[in-house]
Design an enzyme around this catalytic site. Structure first.
Site, mmCIF file in Angstrom:
data_model
loop_
_atom_site.group_PDB
_atom_site.id
_atom_site.type_symbol
_atom_site.label_atom_id
_atom_site.label_comp_id
_atom_site.label_asym_id
_atom_site.label_seq_id
_atom_site.Cartn_x
_atom_site.Cartn_y
_atom_site.Cartn_z
ATOM 1 N N TYR A 1 2.710 -8.023 16.863
ATOM 2 C CA TYR A 1 3.026 -7.102 15.754
ATOM 3 C C TYR A 1 3.709 -5.841 16.295
ATOM 4 C CZ TYR A 1 2.118 -3.470 12.241
ATOM 5 O OH TYR A 1 2.240 -2.419 11.351
ATOM 6 N N THR B 1 2.574 -7.325 8.061
ATOM 7 C CA THR B 1 1.547 -6.392 8.530
ATOM 8 C C THR B 1 0.262 -7.067 9.018
ATOM 9 O OG1 THR B 1 0.836 -6.097 6.238
ATOM 10 C CG2 THR B 1 2.362 -4.467 7.100
ATOM 11 N N LYS C 1 7.489 -4.451 15.518
ATOM 12 C CA LYS C 1 7.755 -3.134 14.928
ATOM 13 C C LYS C 1 8.686 -2.317 15.829
ATOM 14 C CE LYS C 1 6.341 -1.566 11.669
ATOM 15 N NZ LYS C 1 6.940 -1.584 10.295
ATOM 16 N N MET D 1 0.830 -1.202 0.000
ATOM 17 C CA MET D 1 0.000 0.000 0.000
ATOM 18 C C MET D 1 0.877 1.270 0.000
ATOM 19 S SD MET D 1 -3.468 0.203 2.217
ATOM 20 C CE MET D 1 -2.744 0.362 3.837
ATOM 21 N N VAL D 2 1.738 1.433 1.011
ATOM 22 C CA VAL D 2 2.565 2.643 1.095
ATOM 23 C C VAL D 2 3.620 2.650 -0.012
ATOM 24 C CG1 VAL D 2 4.207 3.928 2.521
ATOM 25 C CG2 VAL D 2 2.220 2.854 3.585
ATOM 26 N N ASP E 1 1.650 3.296 15.336
ATOM 27 C CA ASP E 1 1.046 3.667 16.626
ATOM 28 C C ASP E 1 0.952 2.446 17.548
ATOM 29 O OD1 ASP E 1 -0.776 2.594 14.751
ATOM 30 O OD2 ASP E 1 -2.508 3.491 15.748
ATOM 31 N N ALA F 1 7.080 -4.976 5.198
ATOM 32 C CA ALA F 1 6.794 -5.365 6.587
ATOM 33 C C ALA F 1 5.875 -6.579 6.614
ATOM 34 C CB ALA F 1 6.125 -4.211 7.339
HETATM 35 N N1 LIG Z 1 -1.565 -0.584 7.392
HETATM 36 C C1 LIG Z 1 -1.590 0.174 8.486
HETATM 37 O O1 LIG Z 1 -2.666 0.538 8.994
HETATM 38 C C2 LIG Z 1 -0.300 0.644 9.100
HETATM 39 C C3 LIG Z 1 -0.364 1.499 10.223
HETATM 40 C C4 LIG Z 1 0.825 1.981 10.765
HETATM 41 C C5 LIG Z 1 2.037 1.613 10.215
HETATM 42 N N2 LIG Z 1 2.082 0.761 9.146
HETATM 43 C C6 LIG Z 1 3.392 0.406 8.590
HETATM 44 O O2 LIG Z 1 3.485 0.967 7.292
HETATM 45 C C7 LIG Z 1 4.371 0.184 6.487
HETATM 46 C C8 LIG Z 1 3.700 -0.160 5.174
HETATM 47 O O3 LIG Z 1 2.515 -0.865 5.452
HETATM 48 P P1 LIG Z 1 1.452 -1.208 4.333
HETATM 49 O O4 LIG Z 1 0.126 -1.054 4.969
HETATM 50 O O5 LIG Z 1 1.803 -0.525 3.068
HETATM 51 O O6 LIG Z 1 1.715 -2.770 4.220
HETATM 52 P P2 LIG Z 1 1.445 -3.801 3.032
HETATM 53 O O7 LIG Z 1 0.496 -3.230 2.055
HETATM 54 O O8 LIG Z 1 1.159 -5.090 3.718
HETATM 55 O O9 LIG Z 1 2.859 -3.859 2.347
HETATM 56 C C9 LIG Z 1 3.960 -4.524 2.911
HETATM 57 C C10 LIG Z 1 4.755 -5.074 1.779
HETATM 58 O O10 LIG Z 1 5.921 -5.711 2.299
HETATM 59 C C11 LIG Z 1 6.157 -6.857 1.497
HETATM 60 N N3 LIG Z 1 7.020 -7.796 2.190
HETATM 61 C C12 LIG Z 1 6.701 -8.666 3.183
HETATM 62 N N4 LIG Z 1 7.781 -9.385 3.524
HETATM 63 C C13 LIG Z 1 8.806 -8.968 2.737
HETATM 64 C C14 LIG Z 1 10.159 -9.360 2.597
HETATM 65 N N5 LIG Z 1 10.686 -10.316 3.364
HETATM 66 N N6 LIG Z 1 10.911 -8.738 1.681
HETATM 67 C C15 LIG Z 1 10.398 -7.769 0.899
HETATM 68 N N7 LIG Z 1 9.125 -7.355 0.963
HETATM 69 C C16 LIG Z 1 8.338 -7.960 1.884
HETATM 70 C C17 LIG Z 1 4.762 -7.410 1.251
HETATM 71 O O11 LIG Z 1 4.776 -8.297 0.170
HETATM 72 P P3 LIG Z 1 3.703 -9.520 0.146
HETATM 73 O O12 LIG Z 1 2.360 -8.871 0.254
HETATM 74 O O13 LIG Z 1 3.995 -10.153 -1.156
HETATM 75 O O14 LIG Z 1 4.023 -10.348 1.353
HETATM 76 C C18 LIG Z 1 4.007 -6.120 0.942
HETATM 77 O O15 LIG Z 1 4.121 -5.780 -0.414
HETATM 78 C C19 LIG Z 1 4.728 -1.028 7.343
HETATM 79 O O16 LIG Z 1 5.953 -0.781 7.968
HETATM 80 C C20 LIG Z 1 3.621 -1.066 8.397
HETATM 81 O O17 LIG Z 1 4.068 -1.703 9.570
HETATM 82 C C21 LIG Z 1 0.931 0.270 8.575
#
Ligand SMILES: NC(=O)c1ccc[n+]([C@@H]2O[C@H](COP(=O)([O-])OP(=O)(O)OC[C@H]3O[C@@H](n4cnc5c(N)ncnc54)[C@H](OP(=O)(O)O)[C@@H]3O)[C@@H](O)[C@H]2O)c1
Length: 273
Positions: free
Chosen positions: A115, A52, A119, A1-2, A92, A50
């Site tokens: 989780y 997630t 983090k 997503m990000v 958060d 990550a």
């Molecule tokens: N979503 C929220 O509400 C939220 C809130 C606060 C902070 N965050 C943080 O924001 C950041 C981005 O989150 P997001 O929501 O964009 O997450 P996301 O959509 O789940 O994206 C995470 C990406 O990381 C990839 N990934 C997983 N394991 C990996 C590895 N070993 N090597 C390389 N890539 C890998 C995943 O690929 P696959 O899908 O193919 O596994 C996915 O494309 C993360 O650090 C998360 O902790 C998220």
């Protein structure tokens, strides 16, 4: 997503960048991380990768720690080899939610889920990069991933007659293109240390869902419920409103509004069929 929104934000600004997916680079592979960083010599590395799945992490804490913790060490070592700034995205969920005023950057983290613990390990690992920036954010929604907005829209699409949504957890929803712009801005200013970025406006999940329903023009009955009515494997902080005071001071810019982000989101992402 990000990651995909950050890619788009960089492309829009004509920045030179390399966007890698998991199939291009598994960050758990230390050798591969070291090689790509040594070859490309980036000035800035932004880790959007990550584990997630918040609930699944309760049963998979080792893998969550490996991706969200140890892999960040690999990125930090690699960043140091080429003098790059490492930007780590955090959450958060490193807080326990016991406060009733916004969490400041110096508040002590105390995660209440696997989780959140993983983090926090990532934050500690990121500080091993000589140049590091940790951007904590919250309640993300963006057009390239599953998120709360989609889960509410899916329930509406399936014809639910009563939406029950938790009303005793408060936070700041954040539209991922707004976060992507904030990250670019902070990196351009060579900001170091911890910064919170979340969109403007705190609310409960129920308030967020109500706005999604209204903005979608849907008609559905809604009922506020408590966290106890919705048992989940992972505990969530009851209050995880992030203070963005440092972000505002460093950039001179106030965070954008999640309501504006939601309106843009609903235009950009047609309802799934
Ligand atoms: N979503 C929220 O509400 C939220 C809130 C606060 C902070 N965050 C943080 O924001 C950041 C981005 O989150 P997001 O929501 O964009 O997450 P996301 O959509 O789940 O994206 C995470 C990406 O990381 C990839 N990934 C997983 N394991 C990996 C590895 N070993 N090597 C390389 N890539 C890998 C995943 O690929 P696959 O899908 O193919 O596994 C996915 O494309 C993360 O650090 C998360 O902790 C998220």
């Amino acid at each position: 997503m990000v990651g995909s929104d950050l890619r788009d934000a960089l492309a829009e600004r004509d920045e030179s960048f390399l966007a890698l997916t998991k199939s291009d680079l598994d960050i758990m592979n230390q050798r591969a991380v070291a090689k790509v960083v040594a070859d490309e010599k980036p000035a800035i590395i932004v880790n959007c990768a990550a584990y997630t799945k918040v609930d699944a992490a309760e049963e998979n804490e080792r893998i969550a720690n490996a991706i969200n913790g140890s892999s960040v060490e690999f990125l930090a070592y690699a960043a140091n080899e080429v003098g790059a700034l490492l930007v780590q995205i955090s959450t958060d969920f490193v807080f326990d939610g016991s406060k009733r005023t916004p969490y400041e950057i110096n508040d002590a983290p105390h995660p209440v889920s696997a989780y959140g613990r993983s983090k926090l390990l990532g934050e500690q690992a990121a500080t091993h990069a000589e140049k590091n920036l940790i951007v904590r954010t919250s309640w993300l929604f963006g057009v390239n991933g599953p998120n709360f907005v989609e889960s509410i829209r899916n329930q509406i699409r399936k014809g639910t007659d009563l939406l029950r949504v938790v009303d005793d957890q408060r936070g700041r929803p954040t539209y991922t293109p707004h976060l992507a712009s904030a990250i670019v801005r902070l990196a351009q200013l060579d900001t170091r240390g911890i910064v919170h970025y979340a969109d403007a406006g705190e609310c409960s999940w129920f308030d967020f869902a109500k706005t999604i329903v209204e903005e979608s023009g849907a008609e559905v009955r809604m009922k506020p419920v408590s966290t106890d009515d919705f048992p989940r494997p992972a505990k969530r902080p009851a209050y995880s409103v992030l203070s963005t005071e440092r972000y505002e001071r460093v950039t001179g810019i106030a965070p954008e509004s999640w309501r504006d982000g939601l309106r843009e989101y609903l235009i950009r992402r047609p309802p799934s069929s």
